[in-house]
Design a protein around this motif. Structure first.
Motif, PDB file in Angstrom:
ATOM      1  N   SER A 289       5.098  12.871  -3.027  1.00  0.00           N
ATOM      2  CA  SER A 289       4.290  12.895  -4.241  1.00  0.00           C
ATOM      3  C   SER A 289       3.095  11.971  -4.045  1.00  0.00           C
ATOM      4  O   SER A 289       3.073  11.169  -3.115  1.00  0.00           O
TER       5      SER A 289
ATOM      6  N   TYR B 267       2.134   7.420  -6.536  1.00  0.00           N
ATOM      7  CA  TYR B 267       2.425   6.072  -6.042  1.00  0.00           C
ATOM      8  C   TYR B 267       1.605   5.712  -4.800  1.00  0.00           C
ATOM      9  O   TYR B 267       0.985   4.641  -4.759  1.00  0.00           O
ATOM     10  N   PRO B 268       1.552   6.598  -3.777  1.00  0.00           N
ATOM     11  CA  PRO B 268       0.730   6.255  -2.598  1.00  0.00           C
ATOM     12  C   PRO B 268      -0.724   5.977  -2.966  1.00  0.00           C
ATOM     13  O   PRO B 268      -1.346   5.062  -2.411  1.00  0.00           O
TER      14      PRO B 268
ATOM     15  N   ALA C 148       8.926   1.819  -1.258  1.00  0.00           N
ATOM     16  CA  ALA C 148       9.441   2.542  -2.411  1.00  0.00           C
ATOM     17  C   ALA C 148      10.561   3.504  -2.031  1.00  0.00           C
ATOM     18  O   ALA C 148      11.294   3.972  -2.897  1.00  0.00           O
TER      19      ALA C 148
ATOM     20  N   MET D 184      10.501   7.108  -5.829  1.00  0.00           N
ATOM     21  CA  MET D 184       9.968   7.864  -4.707  1.00  0.00           C
ATOM     22  C   MET D 184      11.073   8.642  -4.008  1.00  0.00           C
ATOM     23  O   MET D 184      10.826   9.600  -3.311  1.00  0.00           O
ATOM     24  N   ARG D 185      12.319   8.200  -4.184  1.00  0.00           N
ATOM     25  CA  ARG D 185      13.402   8.895  -3.501  1.00  0.00           C
ATOM     26  C   ARG D 185      13.808  10.155  -4.236  1.00  0.00           C
ATOM     27  O   ARG D 185      14.598  10.948  -3.746  1.00  0.00           O
TER      28      ARG D 185
END
Ligand SMILES: Nc1ncnc2c1ncn2[C@@H]1O[C@H](COP(=O)(O)OP(=O)(O)OP(=O)(O)O)[C@@H](O)[C@H]1O
Ligand SMILES: [Mg+2]
Lengths: 229, 440
Positions: A50, A53-54, A100, B248-249
């Protein structure tokens, strides 16, 4: 491909961060900087599931990269500014992103069983970090309660104040939680445990080896770039 | 006070008497983790299992399997035995999500059961339970009690349990300790003697003695809670809400509400009921415009309102009171929303209603669980909104404070507000004019 990181061993994940850090030392000139940044960016495009977040990490690292570039420019070294900025990104971004994906319980298992760090501190470390991962839900509840109580933001100035007060509230909650976590742990036999076991083992798969190899290769990209140019 | 190995003890007392403090003393948290003045000593032998009052305080891992495994790990058990205990404990408390379910995606009652599973899996010598079934429906509460009975019997463990609704627990215990309002030990008797000889006195102290009729709700001055604006019905149609807990997982997505119809009318108290995890809290939040529905409608739709506009119309008391606290004293807390919405409020009168006058200058975080919940209740009604949504308002209350809390809710309804309470409390359901049943 996009599920790779979520299933990767936490130590292999940590290696990605360390490799990026070590590799960034080889970033000295523009070709090596561009090559390294491109390498990590391509890897990210391939495996990250996704974007939010990055990109947030990129923005945060971007702030410090910008500051470093600015000071390089101010110090009369404008050619070096982009290199300095890219080096910071290469140094910090991969690690910030992969953190994460680390499953805390798995990390605890690795630290205690593979790296043989002392049991009790590892268990305490994992339990207290776990609180941080529950922060998202708590924060949502806190924001919801404040909004319905009329204590939400109502304009740009108050938005800043609101963010400050929510941050303070979350910090206070973290302190309280630390106490509660230690009570909760002691109340489940932690206080009297001199020796403990671990509910899960520490598997290492071909995938983990592959991740370590790829991360190492990515770290070597700037070295190769400098040799070639 | 002395409790011998294998004794099963119930600890009773009005809200704020010091029951949780006593349990914290037994787990060794006083003077170390919790500060204050401490005199005297406590000695406890054997392995402890403790369920704290606030659900969620006991969580030590991200996934429920590893959370329950924490105790068995501390007892240095072998892996097969650890997982056998984990699976048994989760089944005992009726948590069927599986080991990998995130602990951050659980409802209040589910967290309460998770904490109990964690304590049971330790197979402790001393089991300390602080209101372990306060947020559970009768069926789950019964299976939890049965699991406690079995664990205690199998090992001859010592049991100390605090619970306001003592009735169903009394035949599990062989001794009852009663703390008075000032925290002094008032009685130390067997359950039979408590019921036969002390029934009335204990009822006067505010204890929920079995056999006593439900208390009469307190008559509250209607001006304290009369809505400042005219209320309209709140209607939910085909309401669907997905709750997600994201990392994120991966994303844990739960369909908390699936096509719910509900109608709340002005002037009536509605009880929102359903088993633990059914979606009651989610429904309240959706009706009040606190969350955005995944599909379906709520009218009037309030989820786009600005903070102060919403506050002027809706009062909400969270299932976890601490989440809503903003101010540094109880007094400021109760006055806060009225200040933001430009309304007058008689803080002292309200505090007197719920017997918190003496604690007006205390920090809300330093109150007992039951006291915090009363402050939370006041924050939902003090600014006189037209919609009052209460999430488990009577948990942790003795008979007197229960009468005050319910009195406030009924007074608001009597003045024309839309009032809804998510609750497992049969006495509240009996008083309610309406019942909204949420199916799991
Ligand atoms: N943050 C979250 N993420 C994902 N799922 C959640 C989250 N919070 C709650 N849930 C799930 O949504 C469902 C409804 O939760 P809700 O809190 O509304 O239940 P409830 O009826 O109020 O339960 P209780 O009586 O235990 O308080 C439950 O199955 C719960 O596991
Ligand atoms: Mg609930």
């Amino acid at each position: 491909m996009r599920r790779v990181l979520a299933r990767t061993n936490p130590l292999a994940l940590m290696w990605i961060g360390v490799a990026a850090l070590l590799g960034s030392f080889a970033v000295r000139d523009l070709p090596s900087a561009v090559a390294a940044a491109t390498g990590w960016a391509l890897a990210g495009l391939l495996v990250l599931p996704s974007w939010r977040y990055p990109v947030a990490c990129l923005a945060l690292c971007g702030v410090s990269a910008g500051l470093v570039a600015y000071s390089a420019w101010r110090l009369g070294n404008p050619d070096h500014a982009p290199v300095a900025a890219l080096r910071i990104l290469v140094l910090a971004w991969p690690g910030a992103v992969v953190v994460a994906f680390v499953d805390l319980s798995d990390l605890g298992d690795e630290l205690a069983q593979r790296l043989h760090l002392p049991d009790r501190p590892v268990a305490a470390f994992v339990a207290s970090l776990q609180r941080v991962s529950g922060f998202g839900v708590t924060l949502q509840q806190v924001l919801r309660a404040r909004r319905v109580r009329g204590a939400g933001p109502h304009g740009p100035a108050s938005a800043v104040r609101h963010a400050g007060s929510v941050t303070f509230a979350m910090l206070a909650a973290a302190l309280r939680d630390a106490g509660r976590t230690s009570i909760a742990m002691d109340a489940r036999g932690f206080a009297t445990a001199t020796r403990r076991t671990w509910a899960q083992g520490v598997p290492w798969t071909v995938r983990d080896t592959a991740v370590v190899v790829v991360a190492t290769l990515l770290a070597l990209v700037p070295v190769v770039a400098r040799v070639l140019t | 006070m002395r409790v011998d190995p294998g004794e099963r003890v119930m600890l009773l007392g009005p809200s704020g008497a010091g029951k949780s403090t006593l349990l914290h003393a037994l787990v060794g948290a006083l003077g170390t983790t919790l500060s204050g003045d401490l005199t005297g000593t406590v000695e406890v032998g054997g392995v402890l299992g403790f369920v704290p009052q606030a659900p969620g305080d006991a969580v030590v891992a991200e996934r429920i399997g590893r959370d329950v495994a924490f105790g068995p790990e501390n007892r240095a058990l072998a892996r097969p035995e650890i997982w056998a205990r984990v699976d048994r404990a989760l089944a005992d408390v009726g948590l069927t999500y599986g080991r990998e379910h995130p602990t951050s995606a659980l409802s209040g009652g589910e967290l309460q059961r998770l904490a109990l599973a964690g304590a049971l899996a330790v197979e402790p010598d001393v089991l300390l339970l602080d209101e372990p079934t306060s947020m559970l429906d009768p069926d789950h509460a019964a299976s939890v009690r049965e699991a406690v009975r079995r664990t205690v019997a199998a090992r001859g463990a010592t049991l100390l349990v605090v619970e306001h609704r003592m009735g169903p627990w009394l035949d599990l215990v062989d001794r009852v300790l009663v703390l008075g309002r000032d925290g002094a030990l008032l009685a130390d008797v067997s359950p039979d003697v408590l019921v036969s000889d002390h029934g009335e006195a204990m009822g006067r102290l505010g204890l929920w003695m079995p056999g006593l009729p439900a208390p009469t709700p307190l008559e509250v001055d209607p001006r304290l809670v009369a809505p400042a604006s005219r209320a309209t019905s709140v209607v939910a149609q085909d309401l669907v809400v997905d709750l997600t807990s994201r990392s994120m997982r991966g994303v844990a997505r739960t369909r908390a509400l699936d096509g719910v119809h509900a109608r709340l009318d002005p002037g009536r108290l509605a009880a929102v009921t359903g088993p633990s995890g059914a979606g009651k809290s989610t429904l309240l939040a959706a009706l009040g415009g606190l969350l955005v529905p995944t599909s379906g409608t709520v009218s009037p739709s309030r989820h786009r309102l600005r903070s102060r506009e919403l506050a002027a119309q809706v009062g909400w008391a969270s299932q976890v009171p601490e989440h809503g606290f903003v101010a540094a004293t109880v007094r400021e807390e109760v006055a806060l929303t009225a200040g933001r919405t430009g309304r007058t409020v008689d803080v002292d009168a309200l505090l007197d209603v719920v017997s918190l006058g003496a604690l007006a200058s205390t920090h809300p975080f330093r109150l007992s669980g039951g006291e915090q919940r009363r402050v939370s209740m006041l924050t939902a009604v003090a600014h006189r909104p037209e919609v009052v949504l209460l999430d488990e308002p009577t948990v942790g209350q003795d008979r007197d404070t229960w009468a005050a809390v319910v009195g406030l809710a009924l007074a608001a309804a009597g003045e024309g507000a839309v009032v809804a309470a998510a609750t497992h409390d049969a006495d509240v359901v009996d008083l309610a004019a309406e019942r909204v049943e949420v199916a799991p």
